[in-house]
Design a protein around this motif. Structure first.
Motif, PDB file in Angstrom:
ATOM      1  N   TYR A  73       5.453   1.922 -14.680  1.00  0.00           N
ATOM      2  CA  TYR A  73       4.865   0.811 -13.926  1.00  0.00           C
ATOM      3  C   TYR A  73       5.658   0.651 -12.638  1.00  0.00           C
ATOM      4  CZ  TYR A  73       3.396  -3.967 -12.750  1.00  0.00           C
ATOM      5  OH  TYR A  73       2.899  -5.085 -12.109  1.00  0.00           O
ATOM      6  N   VAL A  74       4.959   0.711 -11.507  1.00  0.00           N
ATOM      7  CA  VAL A  74       5.612   0.648 -10.204  1.00  0.00           C
ATOM      8  C   VAL A  74       5.235  -0.639  -9.490  1.00  0.00           C
ATOM      9  CG1 VAL A  74       5.981   1.803  -7.984  1.00  0.00           C
ATOM     10  CG2 VAL A  74       5.500   3.167 -10.033  1.00  0.00           C
ATOM     11  N   ILE A  75       6.242  -1.391  -9.077  1.00  0.00           N
ATOM     12  CA  ILE A  75       6.014  -2.547  -8.213  1.00  0.00           C
ATOM     13  C   ILE A  75       6.225  -2.075  -6.787  1.00  0.00           C
ATOM     14  CG2 ILE A  75       6.814  -4.842  -7.549  1.00  0.00           C
ATOM     15  CD1 ILE A  75       7.650  -5.288 -10.424  1.00  0.00           C
ATOM     16  N   GLU A  76       5.163  -2.075  -6.016  1.00  0.00           N
ATOM     17  CA  GLU A  76       5.213  -1.502  -4.675  1.00  0.00           C
ATOM     18  C   GLU A  76       5.941  -2.429  -3.713  1.00  0.00           C
ATOM     19  OE1 GLU A  76       2.299   1.124  -1.845  1.00  0.00           O
ATOM     20  OE2 GLU A  76       1.453  -0.541  -2.959  1.00  0.00           O
ATOM     21  N   GLU A  77       6.871  -1.852  -2.954  1.00  0.00           N
ATOM     22  CA  GLU A  77       7.702  -2.639  -2.048  1.00  0.00           C
ATOM     23  C   GLU A  77       6.918  -3.111  -0.833  1.00  0.00           C
ATOM     24  OE1 GLU A  77      11.090  -0.535  -0.678  1.00  0.00           O
ATOM     25  OE2 GLU A  77      12.068  -2.310   0.132  1.00  0.00           O
ATOM     26  N   HIS A  78       6.140  -2.213  -0.227  1.00  0.00           N
ATOM     27  CA  HIS A  78       5.352  -2.579   0.951  1.00  0.00           C
ATOM     28  C   HIS A  78       3.958  -1.999   0.783  1.00  0.00           C
ATOM     29  CE1 HIS A  78       8.918  -4.077   2.913  1.00  0.00           C
ATOM     30  NE2 HIS A  78       9.511  -2.917   2.748  1.00  0.00           N
ATOM     31  N   PRO A  79       3.104  -2.614  -0.008  1.00  0.00           N
ATOM     32  CA  PRO A  79       1.781  -2.048  -0.270  1.00  0.00           C
ATOM     33  C   PRO A  79       0.917  -2.022   0.978  1.00  0.00           C
ATOM     34  CG  PRO A  79       1.919  -4.278  -1.139  1.00  0.00           C
ATOM     35  CD  PRO A  79       3.305  -3.917  -0.671  1.00  0.00           C
ATOM     36  N   THR A  80       0.351  -0.844   1.272  1.00  0.00           N
ATOM     37  CA  THR A  80      -0.530  -0.708   2.426  1.00  0.00           C
ATOM     38  C   THR A  80      -1.875  -0.137   2.031  1.00  0.00           C
ATOM     39  OG1 THR A  80       0.390   1.505   2.860  1.00  0.00           O
ATOM     40  CG2 THR A  80       1.387  -0.357   4.025  1.00  0.00           C
ATOM     41  N   THR A  81      -2.008   0.370   0.809  1.00  0.00           N
ATOM     42  CA  THR A  81      -3.242   1.002   0.370  1.00  0.00           C
ATOM     43  C   THR A  81      -3.793   0.269  -0.837  1.00  0.00           C
ATOM     44  OG1 THR A  81      -2.390   3.130   1.104  1.00  0.00           O
ATOM     45  CG2 THR A  81      -4.303   3.164  -0.366  1.00  0.00           C
ATOM     46  N   ASP A  82      -5.094   0.043  -0.831  1.00  0.00           N
ATOM     47  CA  ASP A  82      -5.732  -0.621  -1.958  1.00  0.00           C
ATOM     48  C   ASP A  82      -6.113   0.405  -3.004  1.00  0.00           C
ATOM     49  OD1 ASP A  82      -7.067  -2.221  -3.685  1.00  0.00           O
ATOM     50  OD2 ASP A  82      -8.833  -2.496  -2.404  1.00  0.00           O
ATOM     51  N   TYR A  83      -5.425   0.391  -4.143  1.00  0.00           N
ATOM     52  CA  TYR A  83      -5.725   1.344  -5.203  1.00  0.00           C
ATOM     53  C   TYR A  83      -6.725   0.790  -6.207  1.00  0.00           C
ATOM     54  CZ  TYR A  83      -1.755   4.059  -3.560  1.00  0.00           C
ATOM     55  OH  TYR A  83      -0.899   4.799  -2.810  1.00  0.00           O
ATOM     56  N   TYR A  84      -7.294  -0.399  -5.967  1.00  0.00           N
ATOM     57  CA  TYR A  84      -8.300  -1.045  -6.779  1.00  0.00           C
ATOM     58  C   TYR A  84      -8.296  -0.665  -8.253  1.00  0.00           C
ATOM     59  CZ  TYR A  84     -11.086   3.230  -6.465  1.00  0.00           C
ATOM     60  OH  TYR A  84     -11.540   4.517  -6.579  1.00  0.00           O
ATOM     61  N   ASN A  85      -7.912  -1.512  -9.094  1.00  0.00           N
ATOM     62  CA  ASN A  85      -8.082  -1.389 -10.547  1.00  0.00           C
ATOM     63  C   ASN A  85      -7.404  -0.164 -11.146  1.00  0.00           C
ATOM     64  OD1 ASN A  85      -9.080  -2.444 -12.955  1.00  0.00           O
ATOM     65  ND2 ASN A  85     -10.686  -0.909 -13.020  1.00  0.00           N
ATOM     66  N   ILE A  86      -6.527   0.509 -10.410  1.00  0.00           N
ATOM     67  CA  ILE A  86      -5.810   1.644 -10.982  1.00  0.00           C
ATOM     68  C   ILE A  86      -4.347   1.276 -11.111  1.00  0.00           C
ATOM     69  CG2 ILE A  86      -5.234   4.076 -10.740  1.00  0.00           C
ATOM     70  CD1 ILE A  86      -8.163   3.559 -11.163  1.00  0.00           C
ATOM     71  N   LEU A  87      -3.717   0.919 -10.017  1.00  0.00           N
ATOM     72  CA  LEU A  87      -2.332   0.466 -10.037  1.00  0.00           C
ATOM     73  C   LEU A  87      -2.232  -0.689  -9.052  1.00  0.00           C
ATOM     74  CD1 LEU A  87      -0.595   3.962  -9.855  1.00  0.00           C
ATOM     75  CD2 LEU A  87      -0.744   2.515 -11.862  1.00  0.00           C
ATOM     76  N   ASN A  88      -1.945  -1.885  -9.541  1.00  0.00           N
ATOM     77  CA  ASN A  88      -1.850  -3.061  -8.685  1.00  0.00           C
ATOM     78  C   ASN A  88      -0.409  -3.543  -8.680  1.00  0.00           C
ATOM     79  OD1 ASN A  88      -4.722  -3.275  -8.271  1.00  0.00           O
ATOM     80  ND2 ASN A  88      -4.834  -3.856 -10.428  1.00  0.00           N
ATOM     81  N   PHE A  89       0.158  -3.758  -7.505  1.00  0.00           N
ATOM     82  CA  PHE A  89       1.582  -4.010  -7.430  1.00  0.00           C
ATOM     83  C   PHE A  89       1.938  -5.209  -6.548  1.00  0.00           C
ATOM     84  CE2 PHE A  89       2.160  -0.300  -9.683  1.00  0.00           C
ATOM     85  CZ  PHE A  89       1.325   0.676  -9.172  1.00  0.00           C
ATOM     86  N   ALA A  90       3.084  -5.821  -6.850  1.00  0.00           N
ATOM     87  CA  ALA A  90       3.577  -6.962  -6.083  1.00  0.00           C
ATOM     88  C   ALA A  90       4.309  -6.493  -4.830  1.00  0.00           C
ATOM     89  CB  ALA A  90       4.508  -7.807  -6.947  1.00  0.00           C
ATOM     90  N   LYS A  91       4.680  -7.449  -3.972  1.00  0.00           N
ATOM     91  CA  LYS A  91       5.242  -7.128  -2.674  1.00  0.00           C
ATOM     92  C   LYS A  91       6.733  -7.421  -2.595  1.00  0.00           C
ATOM     93  CE  LYS A  91       0.976  -8.171  -0.132  1.00  0.00           C
ATOM     94  NZ  LYS A  91       0.396  -8.949   0.973  1.00  0.00           N
ATOM     95  N   HIS A  92       7.367  -6.704  -1.640  1.00  0.00           N
ATOM     96  CA  HIS A  92       8.705  -7.049  -1.159  1.00  0.00           C
ATOM     97  C   HIS A  92       9.770  -7.107  -2.252  1.00  0.00           C
ATOM     98  CE1 HIS A  92       6.430  -7.736   2.364  1.00  0.00           C
ATOM     99  NE2 HIS A  92       5.899  -8.865   1.937  1.00  0.00           N
ATOM    100  N   LEU A  93       9.897  -6.051  -3.011  1.00  0.00           N
ATOM    101  CA  LEU A  93      10.947  -5.963  -4.009  1.00  0.00           C
ATOM    102  C   LEU A  93      11.779  -4.723  -3.743  1.00  0.00           C
ATOM    103  CD1 LEU A  93       9.009  -6.978  -7.226  1.00  0.00           C
ATOM    104  CD2 LEU A  93      10.804  -8.248  -6.117  1.00  0.00           C
ATOM    105  N   PRO A  94      13.074  -4.746  -4.022  1.00  0.00           N
ATOM    106  CA  PRO A  94      13.948  -3.636  -3.702  1.00  0.00           C
ATOM    107  C   PRO A  94      13.641  -2.402  -4.538  1.00  0.00           C
ATOM    108  CG  PRO A  94      15.072  -5.254  -5.055  1.00  0.00           C
ATOM    109  CD  PRO A  94      13.757  -5.862  -4.664  1.00  0.00           C
ATOM    110  N   THR A  95      13.922  -1.213  -3.960  1.00  0.00           N
ATOM    111  CA  THR A  95      13.686   0.038  -4.653  1.00  0.00           C
ATOM    112  C   THR A  95      14.798   0.269  -5.663  1.00  0.00           C
ATOM    113  OG1 THR A  95      12.635   0.943  -2.691  1.00  0.00           O
ATOM    114  CG2 THR A  95      13.352   2.518  -4.357  1.00  0.00           C
TER     115      THR A  95
END
Length: 209
Positions: A73-95
């Protein structure tokens, strides 16, 4: 693996539907098999995880090889692409990666929801909810692994989705990455790239029939 799945489902078109990125030419024999699943508890990713467990179970029966399924499960740091219903991730978290659960094998005990470890110093107001959600998501994955009674690991990672999936696949020497996509035109498949270290399988369109 897919041939056995086709036979069990009475289909002859699953390979064409499910192979989104082909297996790279490696020419090496492994004693163990690692199946990676991009998971976020969405219906499609849940289907991908269920297929991975089914394939792992059938592979163990047919080959006596050790097979491990790993949910990522990946929480995306700076999401720029909508992966719609496949992988949904929160913003602004450290790698950074945290271990959510130890490897599970052939468990028959009552399932209790695991707690995230090693993150107390990271809990800030804007990160508590995403981490709680990650806890819930990976607990669901582990619960499904209990039903299959197989070898299972889970990963929580922060950063770019495709980059983190690649890192886990490379580190685990993965044989297959399962995702909840139904087309190689999906944005996630495009960002994984043609030189991904293992085959990438999606879910067949016929799964809804």
């Amino acid at each position: 693996m897919l041939a056995r799945l086709q036979s069990a489902m009475g289909r002859d078109d699953l390979i064409d539907q499910m192979v989104l990125l082909p297996e790279p030419k490696q020419g090496q024999t492994r004693q163990s098999i690692n199946l990676i699943v991009g998971y976020d508890a969405s219906p499609n990713s849940h289907t991908a995880l269920d297929i991975a467990f089914w394939i792992a179970h059938q592979t163990r029966l047919a080959t006596n090889q050790e097979v491990t399924v790993q949910a990522v499960y990946v929480i995306e740091e700076h999401p720029t692409t909508d992966y719609y219903n496949i992988l949904n991730f929160a913003k602004h978290l450290p790698t950074r990666e945290f271990s959510v659960s130890a490897e599970t094998k052939s468990a028959t005990s009552v399932i209790t929801q695991p707690k995230l470890t090693g993150i107390k110093s990271y809990l800030q107001t804007d990160t508590v909810k995403p981490l709680q959600e990650a806890d819930r998501v990976l607990w669901q994955a582990r619960s499904l692994s209990e039903e299959w009674q197989g070898s299972f690991k889970s990963h929580l990672r922060f950063g770019c989705v495709s980059t983190e999936l690649r890192k886990v696949a490379e580190f685990a020497s993965a044989d297959v990455l399962f995702v909840g996509c139904q087309s190689f035109y999906h944005p996630l498949i495009e960002t994984l790239g043609a030189n991904f270290p293992c085959a990438v399988l999606g879910i067949p369109e016929c799964i809804d029939e």
